[in-house]
Enzyme design. Structure first.
Site, PDB file in Angstrom:
ATOM      1  N   CYS A  40       0.584  -1.080   0.036  1.00  0.00           N
ATOM      2  CA  CYS A  40      -0.131   0.189   0.130  1.00  0.00           C
ATOM      3  C   CYS A  40       0.940   1.243  -0.007  1.00  0.00           C
ATOM      4  O   CYS A  40       1.589   1.761  -1.076  1.00  0.00           O
ATOM      5  CB  CYS A  40      -0.969  -0.096   1.105  1.00  0.00           C
ATOM      6  SG  CYS A  40      -2.513   0.726   0.915  1.00  0.00           S
TER       7      CYS A  40
ATOM      8  N   HIS B 290      -3.930  -4.978   0.703  1.00  0.00           N
ATOM      9  CA  HIS B 290      -3.275  -5.284   1.800  1.00  0.00           C
ATOM     10  C   HIS B 290      -3.336  -6.977   1.737  1.00  0.00           C
ATOM     11  O   HIS B 290      -4.522  -7.598   2.323  1.00  0.00           O
ATOM     12  CB  HIS B 290      -3.877  -4.638   3.078  1.00  0.00           C
ATOM     13  CG  HIS B 290      -3.632  -3.388   3.309  1.00  0.00           C
ATOM     14  ND1 HIS B 290      -2.404  -2.813   3.823  1.00  0.00           N
ATOM     15  CD2 HIS B 290      -4.172  -2.062   3.084  1.00  0.00           C
ATOM     16  CE1 HIS B 290      -2.410  -1.685   4.188  1.00  0.00           C
ATOM     17  NE2 HIS B 290      -3.731  -1.395   3.395  1.00  0.00           N
TER      18      HIS B 290
ATOM     19  N   GLU C  61      -1.806  -8.847   3.756  1.00  0.00           N
ATOM     20  CA  GLU C  61      -1.631  -9.461   5.067  1.00  0.00           C
ATOM     21  C   GLU C  61      -3.143 -10.036   5.673  1.00  0.00           C
ATOM     22  O   GLU C  61      -3.331 -10.689   6.427  1.00  0.00           O
ATOM     23  CB  GLU C  61      -0.869  -8.700   6.041  1.00  0.00           C
ATOM     24  CG  GLU C  61      -1.754  -7.250   6.350  1.00  0.00           C
ATOM     25  CD  GLU C  61      -1.361  -5.965   5.348  1.00  0.00           C
ATOM     26  OE1 GLU C  61      -0.943  -6.267   4.265  1.00  0.00           O
ATOM     27  OE2 GLU C  61      -1.241  -4.883   5.682  1.00  0.00           O
TER      28      GLU C  61
HETATM   29  N1  GLN Z   1      -1.855   6.698   2.818  1.00  0.00           N
HETATM   30  C1  GLN Z   1      -2.014   6.110   1.478  1.00  0.00           C
HETATM   31  C2  GLN Z   1      -3.270   6.244   1.055  1.00  0.00           C
HETATM   32  O1  GLN Z   1      -4.392   6.567   1.639  1.00  0.00           O
HETATM   33  C3  GLN Z   1      -1.515   4.645   1.776  1.00  0.00           C
HETATM   34  C4  GLN Z   1      -2.678   3.731   2.824  1.00  0.00           C
HETATM   35  C5  GLN Z   1      -2.210   2.516   3.246  1.00  0.00           C
HETATM   36  O2  GLN Z   1      -1.204   2.302   3.080  1.00  0.00           O
HETATM   37  N2  GLN Z   1      -3.037   1.929   3.894  1.00  0.00           N
HETATM   38  O3  GLN Z   1      -3.314   5.955  -0.117  1.00  0.00           O
END
Ligand code: GLN
Length: 553
Positions: free
Chosen positions: A382, A508, A510
């Site tokens: 992410c 994600h 995970e």
């Molecule tokens: N801050 C970034 C976004 O909002 C990444 C978010 C995250 O890593 N979950 O896109």
């Protein structure tokens, strides 16, 4: 609700962090291993509508479900320990309950009554608990907070009423407590347990089974004493000794007779549990004979709870490679202040996980650059993917000042940017791109090797995206899309071709990893780290050239 659904309520006493979530999850495992279907629920006593807006330092990880609910990290345990499919309705907070009650009141649904905690708030809670029973044999409900707190009182009152509503044979109360060990006298103390059982009785609930956390093995005498004072039988006092690996818990509970006692008290007829898979897994974990270290560069490094699912996914990916994975948490702000200073000398892979806000971003960019230039396996999740794109744009494609508009709205190269839908959103809670999305894997890419299937489904939680306006330029330098949304508009995976393993994903992975079935991307990453670690060792142990050899080299 099934006519025959049984409800197990789990409360906690003495102090927090005793592992109620893991206890609920392990009971879920044991019930499933007996052939029953389960569902799990966590009731959180705070006013926030969900944990999505809470600081991970305070609350730990926000776990995301398929349907995009931002939930308590205990739901991660539930999904890793059972096959239950969890949704928004598997976690609610006091805030959500009050929100629902107040909306009903505004709509006039209470027909002029005075709206009160009892019965209106408790009824709302009971309805949600009853819904959990739909279509399953056993519904397991974890009551957040500690017995004695003001905040959890409405929850306790609701579960107290449910015994009468549903019939005593369908409801079981399990209370988790602590038996502190006093070094000076060399004994475990039962008084805090007695007091917390009493506090529970004061709100009308008599615990049926006590699970007692303890550092030391406890004798039959101790169980008898607890039983006497707490109004249960000695076999209803279950010792929960500390375990090395959390996945041992169901097995330990089974040895203590917990699942047998539960089915007896709830009058459920089942087969004996089949625990072979779990036993084999634990045996494998205990026999791991290789070790690697992953450097995790983040902001919440002091509180490991913030990366709970990530830690578990790395553990599971390691087990799949017969390898123990050590985690080295590295504070990205320290990198900014003091430089790299050999921080990565002992790591076999670098990982930047998800995150929000600009603090520590430049330190993460330095870490990615180090991984890219030194051929160290890199995995960006992410935010970690977004950072990799920024680093690549700046240092490989010559886009000086490239950034995500999250960190610099005026960057000349907004390689990571908000999509149109996100630009108009004003409210913070629950408004990100959340939950399960399909991703089409690019044929003949590294990602296609990793996944071995043309389409995957993964969970998201972010606002910003790879800006497709820069896709061609980045791809020309070999940072390619390894997967995109079905319409091809959103880049979901990136991979760098001129590197042994450099992959970033916008989702994600995970959250969908399981102990015995790690998400493929973790297994692949750790395999690459293991190979890197072997190469590193070979290089170190290669004998230095003699002067004569050097002359002819
Ligand atoms: N801050 C970034 C976004 O909002 C990444 C978010 C995250 O890593 N979950 O896109």
């Amino acid at each position: 609700m099934y006519k025959s659904t049984k409800f197990i309520f789990i409360t906690g006493g003495v102090l927090s962090s005793l592992g109620k979530g893991l206890t609920a999850a392990s009971i879920g495992t044991l019930m499933e291993c007996r052939g029953l279907t389960v569902s799990l629920l966590k009731m959180d006593p705070y006013i926030n509508v969900d944990p999505g807006t809470m600081n991970p330092f305070q609350h730990g990880e926000v776990f995301v479900t398929d349907d995009g609910a931002e939930t308590d990290l205990d739901l991660g345990h539930y999904e890793r320990f059972t096959h239950a499919k969890l949704r928004q309705s598997n976690n609610f907070t006091t805030g959500q309950i009050y929100d629902a009650v107040i909306q009903k009141e505004r709509r006039g649904e209470y027909l002029g009554q005075t709206v009160q905690v009892i019965p209106h708030v408790t009824d709302e809670i009971k309805d949600k608990i009853r819904d959990l029973g739909n279509g399953v044999d056993v519904a397991i409900v974890e009551v957040g907070g500690t017995v004695g707190d003001i905040e959890s009182l409405p929850f306790l009152e609701a579960i107290r009423q449910l015994r009468a509503d549903l019939g005593p044979q369908n409801v079981l109360y399990i209370h988790l407590t602590l038996l502190p060990y006093m070094k000076a006298s060399g004994e475990v103390k039962t008084k805090p347990t007695q007091h917390s059982v009493k506090a529970l009785r004061e709100v009308g609930i008599q615990a049926d089974i006590l699970i007692c956390r303890t550092e030391k093995r406890i004798s039959r005498d101790v169980k008898e004493k607890i039983a006497l004072f707490c109004n249960v039988r000695p076999e209803e006092v279950i010792a929960a000794e500390d375990v090395e690996c959390i996945y041992e818990l169901p097995l330990k509970f089974h040895e203590e007779g917990l699942d047998q006692k539960i089915v007896e008290l709830l009058n459920i007829w089942t087969r004996a549990p089949i625990l072979d898979e779990w036993k084999a897994f634990i045996n494998k974990v205990k026999a791991l004979d290789q070790e690697i270290t992953i450097g995790i560069v983040g902001k919440y490094v002091d509180l490991h709870e913030s990366y709970k699912s990530l830690n578990e996914a790395l553990f599971a990916g390691g087990v799949a490679n017969d390898t123990k994975v050590n985690l080295k948490f590295i504070d990205s702000e320290q990198i900014e202040k003091q430089g790299l200073e050999g921080r990565f000398d002992d790591v076999d892979g670098i990982l930047v996980p998800g995150g929000f806000g600009s603090r520590g971003i430049e330190g993460k960019i330095v870490a990615v650059r180090f991984a890219r230039e030194n051929s160290i396996p890199y995995f960006g999740i992410c935010l970690g993917m977004q950072i990799a794109v920024v680093e690549f744009a700046r240092n490989v494609c010559g886009m000086a000042g490239a950034n995500s508009t999250e960190f610099n709205p005026d960057t000349p190269y907004p390689v990571i940017d908000l999509m149109v839908e996100q630009r108009t959103i004003k409210e913070k809670g629950g408004t990100m791109r959340l939950g399960m999305y399909e991703c089409i894997i690019t044929p003949n890419s590294r990602c296609s090797e990793i996944y071995g299937e043309p389409m995957i489904r993964e969970r998201h939680r972010h606002r910003y995206e790879f800006n497709s306006a820069y896709k061609e330029e980045l791809e020309a330098k070999n940072l390619k899309a390894g997967g995109t949304s079905p319409d091809g508009k959103l880049v979901e995976l990136v991979e760098y071709g001129d590197h042994p393993w450099f992959v970033g994903c916008q989702f994600h992975p995970e959250f969908t990893s399981r102990p015995m079935e790690p998400n493929p991307i973790f297994a692949a990453y750790l395999k690459a780290c293991l190979e890197y670690s072997r190469r590193k060792r070979v290089q170190v142990s290669e004998p230095a050239m003699t002067e004569g050899e050097a002359l002819y080299a």
